[in-house]
Design an enzyme around this catalytic site. Structure first.
Site, PDB file in Angstrom:
ATOM      1  N   HIS A  29      -0.271  -2.559  -5.466  1.00  0.00           N
ATOM      2  CA  HIS A  29       1.169  -2.802  -5.613  1.00  0.00           C
ATOM      3  C   HIS A  29       1.537  -3.272  -7.012  1.00  0.00           C
ATOM      4  O   HIS A  29       2.678  -3.116  -7.436  1.00  0.00           O
ATOM      5  CB  HIS A  29       1.640  -3.783  -4.539  1.00  0.00           C
ATOM      6  CG  HIS A  29       1.266  -3.323  -3.159  1.00  0.00           C
ATOM      7  ND1 HIS A  29       1.893  -2.265  -2.557  1.00  0.00           N
ATOM      8  CD2 HIS A  29       0.290  -3.721  -2.312  1.00  0.00           C
ATOM      9  CE1 HIS A  29       1.337  -2.049  -1.374  1.00  0.00           C
ATOM     10  NE2 HIS A  29       0.361  -2.911  -1.211  1.00  0.00           N
TER      11      HIS A  29
ATOM     12  N   ARG B 171      -0.260   7.969  -7.598  1.00  0.00           N
ATOM     13  CA  ARG B 171       1.078   7.364  -7.661  1.00  0.00           C
ATOM     14  C   ARG B 171       1.045   5.905  -8.111  1.00  0.00           C
ATOM     15  O   ARG B 171       2.019   5.380  -8.590  1.00  0.00           O
ATOM     16  CB  ARG B 171       1.812   7.510  -6.336  1.00  0.00           C
ATOM     17  CG  ARG B 171       1.306   6.605  -5.265  1.00  0.00           C
ATOM     18  CD  ARG B 171       2.262   6.550  -4.105  1.00  0.00           C
ATOM     19  NE  ARG B 171       2.197   7.736  -3.293  1.00  0.00           N
ATOM     20  CZ  ARG B 171       2.446   7.735  -1.985  1.00  0.00           C
ATOM     21  NH1 ARG B 171       2.792   6.633  -1.379  1.00  0.00           N
ATOM     22  NH2 ARG B 171       2.364   8.828  -1.273  1.00  0.00           N
TER      23      ARG B 171
ATOM     24  N   HIS C 212      -6.755   1.775  -3.966  1.00  0.00           N
ATOM     25  CA  HIS C 212      -6.701   3.094  -3.335  1.00  0.00           C
ATOM     26  C   HIS C 212      -6.363   4.097  -4.432  1.00  0.00           C
ATOM     27  O   HIS C 212      -5.255   4.073  -4.974  1.00  0.00           O
ATOM     28  CB  HIS C 212      -5.618   3.079  -2.248  1.00  0.00           C
ATOM     29  CG  HIS C 212      -5.488   4.357  -1.492  1.00  0.00           C
ATOM     30  ND1 HIS C 212      -4.650   4.484  -0.415  1.00  0.00           N
ATOM     31  CD2 HIS C 212      -6.082   5.576  -1.633  1.00  0.00           C
ATOM     32  CE1 HIS C 212      -4.730   5.715   0.067  1.00  0.00           C
ATOM     33  NE2 HIS C 212      -5.586   6.403  -0.659  1.00  0.00           N
TER      34      HIS C 212
ATOM     35  N   HIS D 268      -3.962  -4.114   6.800  1.00  0.00           N
ATOM     36  CA  HIS D 268      -2.673  -3.425   6.843  1.00  0.00           C
ATOM     37  C   HIS D 268      -1.613  -4.296   7.488  1.00  0.00           C
ATOM     38  O   HIS D 268      -1.742  -4.675   8.643  1.00  0.00           O
ATOM     39  CB  HIS D 268      -2.739  -2.069   7.551  1.00  0.00           C
ATOM     40  CG  HIS D 268      -1.801  -1.092   6.914  1.00  0.00           C
ATOM     41  ND1 HIS D 268      -0.446  -1.148   7.092  1.00  0.00           N
ATOM     42  CD2 HIS D 268      -2.020  -0.076   6.038  1.00  0.00           C
ATOM     43  CE1 HIS D 268       0.118  -0.190   6.372  1.00  0.00           C
ATOM     44  NE2 HIS D 268      -0.807   0.467   5.715  1.00  0.00           N
TER      45      HIS D 268
ATOM     46  N   ASN E 175      -5.880  -6.344  -2.450  1.00  0.00           N
ATOM     47  CA  ASN E 175      -5.508  -4.982  -2.849  1.00  0.00           C
ATOM     48  C   ASN E 175      -4.454  -5.069  -3.963  1.00  0.00           C
ATOM     49  O   ASN E 175      -3.374  -5.648  -3.743  1.00  0.00           O
ATOM     50  CB  ASN E 175      -4.954  -4.256  -1.611  1.00  0.00           C
ATOM     51  CG  ASN E 175      -4.539  -2.838  -1.910  1.00  0.00           C
ATOM     52  OD1 ASN E 175      -3.975  -2.566  -2.964  1.00  0.00           O
ATOM     53  ND2 ASN E 175      -4.787  -1.931  -0.990  1.00  0.00           N
TER      54      ASN E 175
ATOM     55  N   THR F 226      -0.490   3.937   3.775  1.00  0.00           N
ATOM     56  CA  THR F 226      -1.347   4.617   4.753  1.00  0.00           C
ATOM     57  C   THR F 226      -0.795   4.360   6.153  1.00  0.00           C
ATOM     58  O   THR F 226      -0.648   3.213   6.563  1.00  0.00           O
ATOM     59  CB  THR F 226      -2.797   4.078   4.645  1.00  0.00           C
ATOM     60  OG1 THR F 226      -3.118   3.958   3.266  1.00  0.00           O
ATOM     61  CG2 THR F 226      -3.771   4.998   5.334  1.00  0.00           C
TER      62      THR F 226
ATOM     63  N   GLU G  51     -10.741   2.593  -1.765  1.00  0.00           N
ATOM     64  CA  GLU G  51     -10.163   3.362  -0.660  1.00  0.00           C
ATOM     65  C   GLU G  51      -9.873   4.755  -1.180  1.00  0.00           C
ATOM     66  O   GLU G  51      -9.293   4.906  -2.267  1.00  0.00           O
ATOM     67  CB  GLU G  51      -8.831   2.756  -0.213  1.00  0.00           C
ATOM     68  CG  GLU G  51      -8.944   1.437   0.474  1.00  0.00           C
ATOM     69  CD  GLU G  51      -7.561   0.902   0.848  1.00  0.00           C
ATOM     70  OE1 GLU G  51      -6.549   1.610   0.678  1.00  0.00           O
ATOM     71  OE2 GLU G  51      -7.510  -0.237   1.293  1.00  0.00           O
TER      72      GLU G  51
ATOM     73  N   ARG H  29      -5.224   7.379  -5.105  1.00  0.00           N
ATOM     74  CA  ARG H  29      -4.604   8.469  -4.355  1.00  0.00           C
ATOM     75  C   ARG H  29      -4.710   9.779  -5.109  1.00  0.00           C
ATOM     76  O   ARG H  29      -4.725   9.799  -6.334  1.00  0.00           O
ATOM     77  CB  ARG H  29      -3.125   8.156  -4.086  1.00  0.00           C
ATOM     78  CG  ARG H  29      -2.915   7.174  -2.972  1.00  0.00           C
ATOM     79  CD  ARG H  29      -1.433   6.996  -2.699  1.00  0.00           C
ATOM     80  NE  ARG H  29      -1.222   6.288  -1.463  1.00  0.00           N
ATOM     81  CZ  ARG H  29      -0.994   6.876  -0.287  1.00  0.00           C
ATOM     82  NH1 ARG H  29      -0.894   8.184  -0.197  1.00  0.00           N
ATOM     83  NH2 ARG H  29      -0.833   6.150   0.792  1.00  0.00           N
TER      84      ARG H  29
ATOM     85  N   GLU I  69     -12.848  -0.466   9.187  1.00  0.00           N
ATOM     86  CA  GLU I  69     -11.718  -1.352   8.903  1.00  0.00           C
ATOM     87  C   GLU I  69     -10.697  -1.091   9.994  1.00  0.00           C
ATOM     88  O   GLU I  69     -10.194   0.033  10.137  1.00  0.00           O
ATOM     89  CB  GLU I  69     -11.116  -1.084   7.515  1.00  0.00           C
ATOM     90  CG  GLU I  69      -9.963  -2.065   7.247  1.00  0.00           C
ATOM     91  CD  GLU I  69      -9.309  -1.880   5.890  1.00  0.00           C
ATOM     92  OE1 GLU I  69      -9.992  -1.491   4.918  1.00  0.00           O
ATOM     93  OE2 GLU I  69      -8.089  -2.117   5.813  1.00  0.00           O
TER      94      GLU I  69
END
Ligand code: PXP
Length: 237
Positions: free
Chosen positions: A10, A49, A43, A191, A7, A101, A70, A45, A151
């Site tokens: 970040h 963001r 993801h 996660h 992912n 999340t 996502e 959003r 998931e």
């Protein structure tokens, strides 16, 4: 051997902190692939963001592995998914104020809406995973709603403090992975997974893929993303 989806949200978070054009999550994704990532997760959003529409569009054209998108179950995201055609859509709950999340999807409150949403995505031949808390009801419900996979949210496991608590969470995830696999759902987990806590989860044969972001990107500050990905791949085995 389980797959690793890296992912790169970040990386975009750092870029957006200065509204700059670096570091670029696309470049991070390409380097992660070279180091052995089997898939890239982003993801998108509602508030944009971190990942931007531009990132998603370029990733779709450049990465050679799979793209896992996502997203929240909203009409805007449905339209984007239909256009981008990721290799996998993972439906996640989304709250504006959360840092990340926070929990799995609530499958009961909006079951009819979710069922229609999943059916539209699958009608466009997009596989759909539901990000759920590890409990039997959520697995059975995911199957009923027509998802192709789940998931399993590993956040409670990752945050468990004592060995006893961790054992309970490992068993919970294991039981759910077995149930989901019996129902012919594909089984992913993610996660809060990191270099120290991955081993008991990586040992579960039913889990086909791990979605890991924060720990890999945090380590890459010191080692570079290639080494951080290679090390996680070694631990997944
Ligand atoms: N899976 C889902 C559905 C997520 O929302 C996240 C966080 O963006 C992850 C996996 C990765 O979690 P982490 O960044 O803690 O590794």
């Amino acid at each position: 051997m389980a797959r690793l989806s890296v992912n790169v949200d970040h990386v975009a978070t750092i870029r957006q902190a200065r509204l700059s054009d670096e570091p670029d999550p696309v470049q991070a994704a390409l380097r992660a692939e070279v180091a052995g990532a089997n898939s890239i997760t982003v993801h998108l959003r509602e508030d944009r963001r971190h990942i931007q529409d531009r990132d998603l569009a370029i990733l779709r054209r450049t990465i050679k592995t799979d793209l896992n998108l996502e997203m929240a179950a909203t009409p805007e995201m449905l339209k984007i998914a239909m256009e981008i055609k990721p290799d996998l859509v993972t439906l996640v709950p989304e709250k504006r104020q959360e840092l990340t999340t926070e929990g799995g999807l609530d499958l009961k409150t909006n079951s009819e809406e979710l069922k229609g949403f999943i059916s539209e995505l699958r009608g466009s031949e997009l596989p759909v995973n539901l990000f759920i808390d590890p409990n039997a009801d959520a697995i059975k419900m995911s199957h009923k709603l027509g998802a192709t996979g789940v998931e399993l949210h590993s956040g409670t496991y990752a945050e468990a403090k004592s060995i006893a608590e961790k054992r309970v969470e490992v068993k919970r995830i294991q039981d759910c992975a077995i149930l989901a696999s019996r129902l012919k759902l594909s089984v992913h987990a993610g996660h809060g997974l990191d270099y120290r806590n991955i081993a008991p989860i990586a040992a579960m044969r039913e889990i086909e893929e791990f979605a890991i972001g924060f720990s890999i990107i945090a380590r890459s500050v010191y080692t570079g993303i290639e080494e951080a990905v290679r090390e996680m791949k070694r631990l997944i085995g």
